[in-house]
Design an enzyme around this catalytic site. Structure first.
Site, PDB file in Angstrom:
ATOM      1  CD  GLU A  13     112.614 -16.392  59.374  1.00  0.00           C
ATOM      2  OE1 GLU A  13     113.656 -16.978  59.764  1.00  0.00           O
ATOM      3  OE2 GLU A  13     112.162 -16.529  58.234  1.00  0.00           O
ATOM      4  CB  CYS A  17     109.580 -19.297  60.591  1.00  0.00           C
ATOM      5  SG  CYS A  17     111.253 -19.815  61.053  1.00  0.00           S
TER       6      CYS A  17
HETATM    7  N1  THU Z   1     116.484 -20.079  57.056  1.00  0.00           N
HETATM    8  C1  THU Z   1     116.074 -19.122  57.936  1.00  0.00           C
HETATM    9  O1  THU Z   1     116.840 -18.695  58.800  1.00  0.00           O
HETATM   10  N2  THU Z   1     114.804 -18.662  57.821  1.00  0.00           N
HETATM   11  C2  THU Z   1     113.894 -19.119  56.904  1.00  0.00           C
HETATM   12  O2  THU Z   1     112.718 -18.763  56.983  1.00  0.00           O
HETATM   13  C3  THU Z   1     114.323 -20.002  55.828  1.00  0.00           C
HETATM   14  C4  THU Z   1     115.634 -20.660  56.021  1.00  0.00           C
HETATM   15  C5  THU Z   1     117.852 -20.615  57.182  1.00  0.00           C
HETATM   16  C6  THU Z   1     117.913 -22.045  57.646  1.00  0.00           C
HETATM   17  C7  THU Z   1     119.263 -22.468  57.122  1.00  0.00           C
HETATM   18  O3  THU Z   1     120.250 -22.112  58.077  1.00  0.00           O
HETATM   19  C8  THU Z   1     119.474 -21.636  55.864  1.00  0.00           C
HETATM   20  O4  THU Z   1     118.495 -20.597  55.930  1.00  0.00           O
HETATM   21  C9  THU Z   1     119.290 -22.400  54.569  1.00  0.00           C
HETATM   22  O5  THU Z   1     118.106 -23.081  54.558  1.00  0.00           O
END
Ligand code: THU
Length: 133
Positions: free
Chosen positions: A55, A93
């Protein structure tokens, strides 16, 4: 139609996710009020903390190109087995969304183009911190 296109863009972006440590791919498609779509994926790092969520990648890409008026974001994920589940945005985020998006900003969590849920930012981050200016 706009909704379906946004979800498809989010799924398309999963191919760029760099998640060798968690194995959890995330992709986001951000719709501007001008109807442009910016995509972003999670980008992990061997030192872990420099990792960036999908995000924020999408929002920072858009802001860095002069866009600040956002209508909606669709978030999708894929685990190591290729399964998709609803993936709510993390707290960091949500706070970044609160910086640039109004309380009516729409957050769509999709498992497929047919199966999705949508929320408003004001419901996912009530009483958010902001400086008065
Ligand atoms: N992650 C995201 O990209 N967005 C979120 O809102 C939650 C978590 C990613 C971070 C990390 O690379 C993986 O998901 C596991 O936590």
């Amino acid at each position: 139609m706009e909704m379906k296109q946004l979800i498809e863009k989010a799924f398309d972006g999963l191919q760029y996710s760099y998640a060798p440590y968690s194995g959890f791919k995330v992709s986001a498609a951000l719709l501007t009020k001008e109807k442009e779509i910016y995509t972003g994926c999670n980008i992990e790092n061997a030192a872990y903390s420099p990792s960036n969520c999908a995000e924020r990648t999408a929002i920072f890409k858009a802001v860095s190109e002069g866009r600040r008026r956002f209508q909606a974001i669709c978030i999708v994920n894929e685990d190591v087995d290729g399964n998709h589940d609803f993936c709510p945005p993390c707290g960091v985020c949500r706070q970044v969304m609160a910086e640039f998006c109004d309380p009516e900003f729409v957050i769509i969590l999709a498992k497929s183009t047919e199966e999705y849920k949508s929320y408003l930012l004001k419901d996912l981050l009530p009483q958010s911190f902001a400086l008065k200016n």
